[in-house]
Design an enzyme around this catalytic site. Sequence first.
Site, mmCIF file in Angstrom:
data_model
loop_
_atom_site.group_PDB
_atom_site.id
_atom_site.type_symbol
_atom_site.label_atom_id
_atom_site.label_comp_id
_atom_site.label_asym_id
_atom_site.label_seq_id
_atom_site.Cartn_x
_atom_site.Cartn_y
_atom_site.Cartn_z
ATOM 1 N N ASP A 158 1.011 -1.197 -0.095
ATOM 2 C CA ASP A 158 0.100 -0.151 0.066
ATOM 3 C C ASP A 158 1.031 1.062 0.075
ATOM 4 O O ASP A 158 1.461 1.776 1.133
ATOM 5 C CB ASP A 158 -0.926 0.003 1.393
ATOM 6 C CG ASP A 158 -1.659 1.139 1.334
ATOM 7 O OD1 ASP A 158 -2.183 1.703 0.209
ATOM 8 O OD2 ASP A 158 -1.987 1.675 2.287
ATOM 9 N N GLU A 162 -1.052 -1.358 -4.995
ATOM 10 C CA GLU A 162 -2.435 -0.482 -5.028
ATOM 11 C C GLU A 162 -2.180 0.460 -6.141
ATOM 12 O O GLU A 162 -1.179 1.377 -6.261
ATOM 13 C CB GLU A 162 -2.811 0.267 -3.910
ATOM 14 C CG GLU A 162 -4.236 0.772 -4.124
ATOM 15 C CD GLU A 162 -4.554 1.391 -2.785
ATOM 16 O OE1 GLU A 162 -5.462 0.537 -2.067
ATOM 17 O OE2 GLU A 162 -4.319 2.596 -2.338
ATOM 18 N N ASP A 212 -2.792 1.132 6.875
ATOM 19 C CA ASP A 212 -2.241 0.702 5.712
ATOM 20 C C ASP A 212 -1.580 -0.669 5.884
ATOM 21 O O ASP A 212 -1.181 -1.204 4.680
ATOM 22 C CB ASP A 212 -0.811 1.745 5.719
ATOM 23 C CG ASP A 212 -1.399 3.288 6.033
ATOM 24 O OD1 ASP A 212 -1.341 3.978 4.935
ATOM 25 O OD2 ASP A 212 -1.234 3.679 7.078
#
Length: 187
Positions: A7, A68, A141
């Site tokens: 992330d 991501e 996260d």
Amino acid sequence: MRVLGVDPGLTRCGLGVVDGRGGRTVACVAVDVVRSSADTPLAERLLGVADAVEEWIRVHRPDVVAIERVFSQNNVRTVMGTAQASGVVALTAARAGLPVAFHTPSEVKAAVTGAGRADKQQVTAMITRVLGLAEAPRPADAADALALAVCHCWRAPMLERMAQAQARSAELARRHKARLAAAAKGR
């Protein structure tokens, strides 16, 4: 399949490694967050992300890195930092010879919770349940990194089958066009 989910972010970059054991069976290997201060120069922050990802690749030996996909937000500054971190992660993975897969936030949320608009608490709750963790990964996260890895474990086989089907379809279309061209010449 072992997946390193990332992330991306400059202040907090989530890292999570998951083993996919076929079907929907997944297990958490490791999870953490790389942190850096907003006061640190950008180049040093990006270097910190790259160094951490390089170390995680060396230690955990993933088969693929799932990142991501950056999407447009209202805060351009945040998007730029996220995109820069994402690029550094992709570069680090490529240098290690690993394939990189990008998943949108809605793909990840839909894969893990069943709803593409799930909030962070729902993602964290489901990833805790799916991986059988004793406690929820913190901060969000970290949970998001694990969710990316799980998403890839579950989506990769389907995406591979689709790519194979498209390749077969393209080959059949090519052969059909060649037969039509040959038949037209024979007239």
